[in-house]
Scaffold this motif. Structure first.
Motif, PDB file in Angstrom:
ATOM      1  N   HIS A 186       4.819   7.413  -6.763  1.00 17.92           N
ATOM      2  CA  HIS A 186       4.476   7.537  -8.031  1.00 17.92           C
ATOM      3  C   HIS A 186       2.787   6.950  -8.754  1.00 17.92           C
TER       4      HIS A 186
ATOM      5  N   LEU B  11      -8.663  12.682  -0.442  1.00 22.90           N
ATOM      6  CA  LEU B  11      -8.142  13.534  -1.417  1.00 22.90           C
ATOM      7  C   LEU B  11      -8.827  14.563  -2.329  1.00 22.90           C
TER       8      LEU B  11
ATOM      9  N   ALA C 199       2.603  11.408  -1.543  1.00 24.83           N
ATOM     10  CA  ALA C 199       2.541  10.292  -1.763  1.00 24.83           C
ATOM     11  C   ALA C 199       3.184   9.712  -0.977  1.00 24.83           C
TER      12      ALA C 199
ATOM     13  N   PRO D 202      -0.393   6.029  -6.417  1.00 22.48           N
ATOM     14  CA  PRO D 202      -1.279   7.235  -6.008  1.00 22.48           C
ATOM     15  C   PRO D 202      -1.498   7.450  -6.872  1.00 22.48           C
ATOM     16  N   ARG D 203      -0.984   7.628  -7.740  1.00 21.63           N
ATOM     17  CA  ARG D 203      -1.704   8.559  -9.170  1.00 21.63           C
ATOM     18  C   ARG D 203      -2.839   8.114  -9.647  1.00 21.63           C
TER      19      ARG D 203
ATOM     20  N   THR E  39      -4.739   5.834   3.407  1.00 22.25           N
ATOM     21  CA  THR E  39      -3.889   4.162   2.628  1.00 22.25           C
ATOM     22  C   THR E  39      -4.713   3.975   1.810  1.00 22.25           C
ATOM     23  N   THR E  40      -3.678   3.101   0.306  1.00 24.19           N
ATOM     24  CA  THR E  40      -4.695   3.527  -0.558  1.00 24.19           C
ATOM     25  C   THR E  40      -4.869   2.125  -0.552  1.00 24.19           C
TER      26      THR E  40
ATOM     27  N   PHE F  56       5.395  13.473  -5.385  1.00 24.83           N
ATOM     28  CA  PHE F  56       5.567  12.402  -5.450  1.00 24.83           C
ATOM     29  C   PHE F  56       7.151  12.400  -4.986  1.00 24.83           C
TER      30      PHE F  56
ATOM     31  N   GLN G 210       1.136  -1.337  -0.308  1.00 27.26           N
ATOM     32  CA  GLN G 210       0.233   0.027   0.269  1.00 27.26           C
ATOM     33  C   GLN G 210       0.928   1.370  -0.371  1.00 27.26           C
ATOM     34  N   SER G 211      -0.233   1.999  -0.374  1.00 28.10           N
ATOM     35  CA  SER G 211       1.404   3.568  -0.601  1.00 28.10           C
ATOM     36  C   SER G 211      -0.229   4.335   0.702  1.00 28.10           C
TER      37      SER G 211
ATOM     38  N   SER H 166       5.230   2.514  -5.310  1.00 26.55           N
ATOM     39  CA  SER H 166       4.016   3.013  -4.227  1.00 26.55           C
ATOM     40  C   SER H 166       4.928   4.705  -4.041  1.00 26.55           C
TER      41      SER H 166
ATOM     42  N   PHE I 196      -0.798   8.553   1.420  1.00 24.98           N
ATOM     43  CA  PHE I 196      -0.710  10.258   1.879  1.00 24.98           C
ATOM     44  C   PHE I 196      -0.339  10.749   2.854  1.00 24.98           C
TER      45      PHE I 196
END
Length: 294
Positions: free
Chosen positions: A156, A137, A199, A159-160, A224-225, A147, A123-124, A154, A126
């Protein structure tokens, strides 16, 4: 150097460019030389931290493989890709996206051997200052956002990808898009106020929190992604299959019940290594295409 006394040479030269020298990649070349296994990693953190993290693993591999191991930091993510594609190194710690890039650049000649158990559900996060008013977001619209490296999975790509899925286009909706180059620099950019949010890799964030390198009362995670596949150890398909298997077996044999192995795994932010396969990275390639990064 490792306290075990093994001969692990750490060099800090730039690996991509002239003057590196050719490497014998035929089976005969390996049989004759068996001299050096050259290892590098994407520079997700500062070079000194890379050396600290990976020197014990290099020492372990040297003993397991019965050959000298050199750990060679590179200056940026593309350098790690080019180093393996052009066979200037033999084993690389890639992020999922750099693995995809290297595989495309080599015409499908990159073989993923093993990944951390954590990489099967990575996971990534922010982060933003806690007094920034950023809670979702959507709150990033009109803000300065950083980024990591443009080639980071993780930091860039993913998250993008999740921003785009949420209807947020960084180039359209952010006041400024920045690239720090590495996860530790990403954290520093938020702490210092150079950007409003950023991120990064969840495991780097957790390490900074555990080591009290960041004050979560001032800067913390607000998103959290979902999980995705990420990092792996990769080799070029031209490496003899027998050596590929020996390297893979050595990584899979790292046992958290053995103190020396536990320290290597801790430094690598891993509970253990598990097998991986090319199919695990197809989703990342699709995400990269969708985000316009391939």
């Amino acid at each position: 150097m490792s306290q075990t006394g093994t001969r692990v040479k750490v060099t800090r030269r730039w690996l991509v460019g002239v003057g590196v020298g050719a490497w014998l990649w035929s089976a005969a070349g390996w049989a004759q030389a068996q001299a050096v296994l050259r290892v590098t990693t994407i520079p997700e953190e500062a070079a000194t931290e890379q050396v600290r993290k990976f020197t014990p693993l290099a020492a372990y591999l040297e003993r397991q493989l019965g050959m000298k191991v050199e750990f060679n930091p590179v200056n940026d993510y593309p350098a790690a890709v080019e180093a393996l594609v052009n066979k200037r190194v033999d084993l690389v710690w890639f992020g999922g996206f750099t693995h995809v890039q290297a595989n495309r650049r080599s015409g499908g000649k990159i073989v993923p051997l093993a990944q951390r158990e954590e990489d099967t559900r990575f996971q990534s996060v922010f982060i933003a200052k806690t007094d920034s008013g950023i809670r979702t977001l959507a709150d990033l619209k009109g803000k300065q956002v950083s980024f990591g490296s443009a080639s980071s999975t993780s930091g860039h790509l993913m998250p993008r990808s999740f921003l785009l899925q949420a209807g947020i286009d960084p180039e359209r909706d952010f006041r400024r898009v920045a690239f720090s180059g590495a996860h530790d620099a990403t954290i520093a950019s938020v702490v210092s106020g150079r950007v409003d949010a950023a991120a990064l890799d969840i495991t780097v964030w957790r390490k900074f929190v555990q080591e009290n390198k960041v004050d979560t009362r001032a800067v913390d995670v607000f998103y959290t992604t979902p999980p995705f596949f990420n990092y792996n150890w990769s080799v070029h398909a031209d490496m003899p299959v027998e050596l590929q298997q020996r390297i893979k077996n050595a990584l899979l044999a790292l046992d958290p019940a053995i103190p020396e192995h536990a320290e290597i795994l801790r430094l690598n932010r891993a509970t253990r290594y598990v097998p991986t396969r090319p199919e695990n990275y197809q989703g990342l390639e699709a995400a990269a295409r969708s985000a316009g990064l391939l």
